[in-house]
Structures are given as C-alpha cells and as structure tokens.
Write a protein that holds these residues in place. Structure first.
Motif, PDB file in Angstrom:
ATOM      1  N   ILE A  32      64.384  45.064  15.561  1.00 18.46           N
ATOM      2  CA  ILE A  32      64.310  43.689  15.021  1.00 18.46           C
ATOM      3  C   ILE A  32      63.776  42.695  16.058  1.00 18.46           C
ATOM      4  O   ILE A  32      63.935  41.481  15.908  1.00 18.46           O
ATOM      5  CB  ILE A  32      65.694  43.239  14.496  1.00 18.46           C
ATOM      6  CG1 ILE A  32      66.739  43.325  15.616  1.00 18.46           C
ATOM      7  CG2 ILE A  32      66.117  44.040  13.279  1.00 18.46           C
ATOM      8  CD1 ILE A  32      67.993  42.523  15.330  1.00 18.46           C
TER       9      ILE A  32
ATOM     10  N   LEU B 298      62.521  38.993  15.522  1.00 19.77           N
ATOM     11  CA  LEU B 298      63.116  38.475  14.288  1.00 19.77           C
ATOM     12  C   LEU B 298      63.645  37.051  14.513  1.00 19.77           C
ATOM     13  O   LEU B 298      64.270  36.766  15.537  1.00 19.77           O
ATOM     14  CB  LEU B 298      64.279  39.382  13.854  1.00 19.77           C
ATOM     15  CG  LEU B 298      65.070  38.897  12.631  1.00 19.77           C
ATOM     16  CD1 LEU B 298      64.291  39.153  11.334  1.00 19.77           C
ATOM     17  CD2 LEU B 298      66.432  39.601  12.573  1.00 19.77           C
TER      18      LEU B 298
ATOM     19  N   THR C 266      70.491  40.315   5.070  1.00 22.52           N
ATOM     20  CA  THR C 266      69.033  40.303   4.877  1.00 22.52           C
ATOM     21  C   THR C 266      68.377  41.524   5.517  1.00 22.52           C
ATOM     22  O   THR C 266      67.519  42.170   4.897  1.00 22.52           O
ATOM     23  CB  THR C 266      68.424  39.027   5.523  1.00 22.52           C
ATOM     24  OG1 THR C 266      69.327  37.966   5.322  1.00 22.52           O
ATOM     25  CG2 THR C 266      67.071  38.703   4.967  1.00 22.52           C
ATOM     26  N   ILE C 267      68.795  41.808   6.758  1.00 26.21           N
ATOM     27  CA  ILE C 267      68.143  42.902   7.490  1.00 26.21           C
ATOM     28  C   ILE C 267      68.481  44.243   6.807  1.00 26.21           C
ATOM     29  O   ILE C 267      67.618  45.102   6.646  1.00 26.21           O
ATOM     30  CB  ILE C 267      68.588  42.923   8.956  1.00 26.21           C
ATOM     31  CG1 ILE C 267      68.278  41.571   9.607  1.00 26.21           C
ATOM     32  CG2 ILE C 267      67.892  44.040   9.739  1.00 26.21           C
ATOM     33  CD1 ILE C 267      68.956  41.367  10.938  1.00 26.21           C
TER      34      ILE C 267
ATOM     35  N   SER D  36      66.216  44.853   3.913  1.00 27.94           N
ATOM     36  CA  SER D  36      64.817  45.206   4.188  1.00 27.94           C
ATOM     37  C   SER D  36      64.703  46.522   4.957  1.00 27.94           C
ATOM     38  O   SER D  36      63.666  47.176   4.905  1.00 27.94           O
ATOM     39  CB  SER D  36      64.120  44.055   4.951  1.00 27.94           C
ATOM     40  OG  SER D  36      64.809  43.841   6.150  1.00 27.94           O
ATOM     41  N   SER D  37      65.756  46.892   5.736  1.00 24.09           N
ATOM     42  CA  SER D  37      65.605  48.059   6.604  1.00 24.09           C
ATOM     43  C   SER D  37      66.339  49.315   6.098  1.00 24.09           C
ATOM     44  O   SER D  37      66.072  50.417   6.545  1.00 24.09           O
ATOM     45  CB  SER D  37      66.132  47.740   8.006  1.00 24.09           C
ATOM     46  OG  SER D  37      67.529  47.490   7.918  1.00 24.09           O
TER      47      SER D  37
END
Lengths: 565, 110
Positions: free
Chosen positions: A82, A85, A118-119, A122-123
């Motif tokens: 990240i 980020l 959020t992360i 997406s991940s």
C-alpha cells in the motif's frame, strides 16, 4: 532524546526473558536510527523487524502531508503493497490516531465503527485487528505506525502490544525527525553555496580595477551574501567611457537578479547611445516589461567623452551625486527623473559637467545612512568631511579610505555600500600648487608670471622648463585678454596649477562667451604676420592642451600639461 | 613711454628692455612704427630684454614688414638669450637679420 521512557514493568510483565529481548530490539533499532544515513532503508528494515517481533501480518508507516490533511503510506510490509496510499486524516482508525494523538488499538475490527475496510475491498486482504501509534516529536504528530493482524494467539492485539508499539513509534518518529533536520541542513548548505555562487557572479559583473590614471574608480561592499547595488565602467570602441552606479530596491536574491538584469542590459546597450537619457529610457522600458511589481532601480548613468574632460549623465531617482569643485566647494546634482522600472513612459533628462571644474562622487544610501561613532547617520555633510580629508590621494585609495571609515571595526554594516569617483587626471593625481583669480588686464601679467615661475620651480622644473611654462600660461592669458568677447572681456581669469610626479598642469578659466574650439588653431609659421603666434607657442611649449567650453554655457576652460619627470 | 631710442651711425636704435608682454608691447610697437614712419633704417636692441611673448614678437614682425614695404633696413642686435629662445620658437631667427651689436651689423652692411 526526548522520547518517553518505555514502561519496563509492563514490557517485562510476561517474563524477564521477554523484557530483555524487547530492550535488546529497542536498543538495536534506536542505535540504527541514530547512525543511519539512509532513512529509507533503515525504516524499511525497522518495520520488517517490528512486524516480525510483534508477530503481525502487515506493518506500515504513514506520514502526514498536504498541510497535515492527508496521511501517505511511506513504508509497508505484508501481503498487500500500500506504499503511496493516501488516507484522509478525518477518516479511519489511522486518521483517528493522528486526530487524538493517541494509540488506537482495535482488537476486532468487526466491532469498530471507525474501520472503513476500503483496502480490504480492493485487495482481498482481510483485516481482523489493528494497532496504531502516533509518530510524535515534541508533541507534534508527524505520522502513524500501524500494525495489522496478529498471527499468534487469537490473532488480536492486546494492551502489552500497545505499549511496545508506542515505544517503537517514538524511536521511529525521532529518526524521521532527525533525518528531516539533516535534509534541511543539507538544503541550507546548498542554498548557502548557491548564494556564494551568486555573489561570485555579481563580483564578476563589477569592473576590474583599471590603471590608476583611469578617470573612474569604484568600490562595492555588500551587506549580505549578495548585493542590490552595482556599478560599472568601461571604455567604448569610440573612446568614450561609459559608467553607472545603481541601487536596486529590496535586498537578497530578488534584488541581486534585478541587479544582474539591469547591469547586463546597460552593458549591452551603452555603446548604441550618445544621450544617457535615451539609454535609460530604453532600459526602463525593458525593466517595466519584466521586473516584478514594486521593484525598481535608482541609477546614475552616463558617458565621459574621449578626452576625459566632459561628462554627460542622467539621474533616475538616485541620491544626488556630489561635485567637488576645483576651489574645494561641493554641489549636489539632484535627480531629474524617477527610478527605472516604474513607468515605461518616463523621460530622463541629461546633465553635463566639465571635469576640469572638479570631480564627481557617486554613492548609494548605504554610505550616507551609515552610522557615525556618535550613532547618527553620516549624511551628505559627513561624507563631504570624509572626502575632504583625503582629496590628495589617488582615486581608489580615496574611496577605500572613506569606506574603511564607514565600516570601521565595531560597526555593523546595515546596507550595501557602493561608491564611485570620476575625475580628470589632473584632479585625480595632482596636488594644487596655487590658485589665483585676477582681472583680465595686461598689467596683471607680470605678477602672474612670477607666481607661475615660482610654482614651476617648486614643482621641480628646471629654470628652462619653468620659463617655457611661464610663456605658455602668459600666451593663454594674452589670448583671453585679446580675443575673449571679441576683445571686450573685462572679467576675471582663474588660474590653477597642479602637479604630480610626472607632470605640471595649468588650468585657466574665464567667464567670457564660449569659444568654438575649432577656431583655436596655430597659424602656419611660413605665413609671416604679426598675430597668431600665441597658440603656436603653447603648442610647442606644452605637451598637451585641451580647450573646453564650460558646462553652464558660460566661460571657457583651458588645461595645459607639461611633463616634468 | 617705457622704451628709449637713439640715432647712431645712420640707424635708429630702439632699445627694448625688461618684460615685453601684452602690457608693454603696444609701447614697443608704437616706437618701432614711429621710427619707421620717419624713414629711418631701424635696429631693435634686445640685449636687456628679460622676457618677450608673442605680442612683443608681433611688434617686431610688424616693424620688419613695414620696413620691407618702405625699403628701409631692419634688424635685431644684442638679442638676449630669453628673447632668442622665443624667436627660435617662432622660427623668426631665420627671418630677422640678427647681429651681436651695431658694429657687427655695420660690418655686414659693408
């Protein structure tokens, strides 16, 4: 170091062995931070070790940016990269850590309202537990150290982890702070070198000292690294000498850049003009197009004609130059126009003066506003006193003496100090033997001859050379008596004699209607007639003579020179 | 008049002395021309001249030219060093007949 001491009782809660291990890790990391030259590498290794030691799945360091509104991931380890980020400080658990400047431990993110996830979305990573500690130095938060998911036990962080991460964060914060300080020192050093280079470039824009007989000399002492003052003089291909002395508004780098621009423009354009006012008008237009708002240049700029007798100049808002007359009197010549860089339509009137009448001192306000020993401004009157104390000296020596007095030990120079002295050679190097005013009557000649003879002998002339000088001066006086104002001149003649190591100089001035110098020619000797021999005699007897119309449109000035070395 | 003159062996001799400058050359000129107007051959004695400038020299030139025009003899005698150096400066030493004294002049006249 101003970090908080780790709570050793807490660290050592599990066992002494753990405590020793933790202390060893801390000592090692702090040592590495302190000795690190490469913070990037050190922080990367550190969070890898934090992660391993804390048995976390991922770790990252966020730093505040964008006026502390954003957190940017600076370093990270773990399954998801990240780095880079950006998180809004107003959101999330990392943001809360900054806002509250306190450790945030979320044992189970499923039960936290602050967790955004959020992360994870997406991940595909699955965050279970979070531990964040603020990176603080002297009470100021600069970022966050974050650990994610504990591998061992129930996979959740506990209070003991929180204490340890706080200690690690303190050490990391200090390392980052130190590195930033070091960077700013490097930056400071780089700026210092750049200023030094700028000063060097400026110094090269100043003219190199000419031979002592050159009619212009100057000095410049900047108050700071770079100067807003400048002066320049150089001979043009047609034999004229161009000169200027200027003061740029403001100080520091912006003033130095405007100085370089103005000086370069003048250097390029000077040869194309004969009227100094027109030159300034051209440079003014260029400066008005490009100069920053509110910046301006005050300047005296002009030309000395090839024989070094007459100068013409324009003054754009600069301190009035001081003219020192042959008789020792001083006059200020005020500015005729506003400074350069103010209004592109400005016109710059020209002034003319004869160097046979005296010397011209140009200076910036750093000179007149300098403080005397009594802590009062020097002013023009103080400058005149300083000038008077050194008129017998050679030009650059005169200027150096004046500046040495202004910059005497124990005084703090507050402004750039720049001075220029323009003088004809006779006034520059010579000392006055005598000066006499007499009426333009033939009866006065005998007495004048006796004085000229005595002065010539005093200056070291042989009796023969003295007789030659006497005849030449007599002829010059006779010319005035016979021809000035068509033979009707009833005024006075001023005679001055100067000498230096090499020559004797006689200056004769009258107040009759100006003569056309081209009319003063010796006659051919084979033409036998009674008149016209005087000019021939002067030609034969003296090494050099210069006839000059006086600058105020009234009177004439004749300078005779004879080598006596 | 500050200069004197005498008549000796057929010549009017004008003796200039001291400083012959703008203040005194008008007197010298007047005396020289006066003698020539009386149709005298003229010698100017410069032996006691301490100083002469272009205005004094101009009087001599004027006398020389008038004498020539009138067909009279003209010359300088006993030219002092101070006067000779000025005449040389004007290259007039090559124009004016110059003799040591009246005797030398008469000898030359034959």
């Amino acid at each position: 170091m101003s970090t908080k001491r780790p709570d050793l009782r807490l660290i050592g809660k599990d066992s002494d062995h753990d405590a020793v291990e933790q202390l060893a890790l801390l000592a090692e990391l702090i040592q590495e931070f302190a000795s690190s030259l490469n913070l990037d590498e050190t922080l990367q290794t550190a969070i890898e070790r934090f992660m391993a030691y804390m048995d976390a799945e991922a770790a990252s360091i966020f730093l505040l940016e964008n006026k502390d509104r954003e957190l940017v991931c600076y370093k990270c380890v773990g399954p998801v990269d990240i780095a880079g980020l950006r998180l809004n400080v107003a959101e999330g658990i990392v943001g809360k850590c900054v806002r509250e400047q306190a450790c945030q431990m979320v044992r189970d993110v499923r039960r936290s309202r602050d967790f955004s996830g959020t992360i994870d979305h997406s991940s595909g990573f699955s965050t279970r537990s979070l531990l964040c500690a603020p990176l603080s130095v002297r009470g100021e938060c600069i970022g966050v150290l974050e650990l994610v998911n504990k591998r061992s036990g129930d996979g959740l962080f506990d209070p003991q982890d929180q204490t340890l991460v706080r200690v690690l964060a303190s050490a990391a914060a200090l390392a980052i702070h130190n590195a930033r300080m070091a960077d700013s020192l490097v930056e400071h050093e780089r700026l210092r070198r750049e200023f030094e280079l700028a000063r060097e470039i400026q110094r090269k824009l100043l003219p190199v000292p000419h031979e002592t007989r050159f009619p212009v000399a100057g000095v410049n002492f900047p108050a700071y690294e770079v100067s807003g003052d400048f002066y320049d003089f150089f001979r043009l291909p047609d034999g004229r000498i161009y000169f200027n002395l200027a003061d740029v508004s403001g100080k520091g780098m912006n003033a130095a850049l405007l100085m370089a621009q103005t000086s370069s423009l003048l250097r390029c354009l000077a040869r194309d003009y004969t009227d100094p006012g027109k030159l300034l008008a051209r440079v003014n237009q260029a400066l008005c197009e490009t100069a920053s708002r509110g910046m301006f240049v005050t300047i005296v700029s002009g030309y000395i004609e090839p024989q070094g007798r007459l100068i013409c100049f324009s003054n754009a808002g600069h301190q009035p130059p001081l003219q020192r007359h042959c008789d020792g009197g001083f006059a200020e010549i005020p500015a005729g126009a506003p400074p350069l860089g103010v209004d592109p339509e400005t016109e710059f009137p020209m002034s003319e003066l004869s160097l046979m009448d005296g010397s011209l001192y140009l200076f910036t306000d750093g000179v007149t506003e300098s403080l005397t020993a009594e802590h009062k401004p020097l002013d023009v009157s103080g400058l005149i006193e300083l000038i008077e104390s050194g008129t017998a000296l050679e030009s650059s020596e005169q200027l150096e003496n004046i500046v040495a007095e202004i910059r005497r030990p124990g005084t703090r120079q507050r402004d750039d100090i720049t001075m220029m002295l323009i003088s004809s050679r006779c006034h520059q190097l010579s000392k006055k033997l005598f000066q006499q005013r007499f009426s333009a009557q033939p009866e006065c000649l005998q007495d004048v001859r006796a004085k000229v003879n005595a002065a010539a002998i005093q200056a070291g002339c042989s009796a023969k050379v003295a007789a030659q000088i006497v005849l030449a001066v007599d002829e010059a006086c006779t010319n005035i008596m016979q021809h000035a104002d068509q033979g009707d001149y009833a005024g006075e003649i001023l005679l001055e004699m100067h000498n230096n190591d090499e020559e004797l100089i006689c200056v004769l001035k009258d107040w009759a209607a100006p003569l056309d110098p081209s009319q003063i020619q010796p006659r051919a000797l084979d033409e036998l007639r009674p008149g016209g021999l005087g000019t021939h005699f002067i030609n034969e007897l003296m090494d050099n003579w210069i006839f000059d119309e006086a600058p105020q449109g009234c009177g004439n000035c004749l300078t005779l020179r004879k080598h006596i070395a | 008049m500050s200069f004197g003159h005498r008549v000796e062996r057929g010549y009017a001799v004008v003796a200039l002395r001291g400083d012959v400058d703008l203040a005194r050359s008008p007197d010298a000129r007047a005396l020289i021309l006066q003698c020539l107007e009386q149709k005298s051959d003229l010698l100017v004695d410069l032996s006691e001249v301490d100083y002469i400038d272009s205005s004094g020299v101009a009087s001599l030139v004027e006398g020389y030219q008038m004498a020539k025009k009138e067909g009279l003899k003209f010359g300088l005698i006993g030219v002092s060093e101070a006067a000779l150096s000025v005449l040389k400066l004007a290259r007039l030493d090559q124009v004016f007949p110059i003799h040591a004294d009246l005797d030398a002049r008469l000898l030359d006249d034959g």
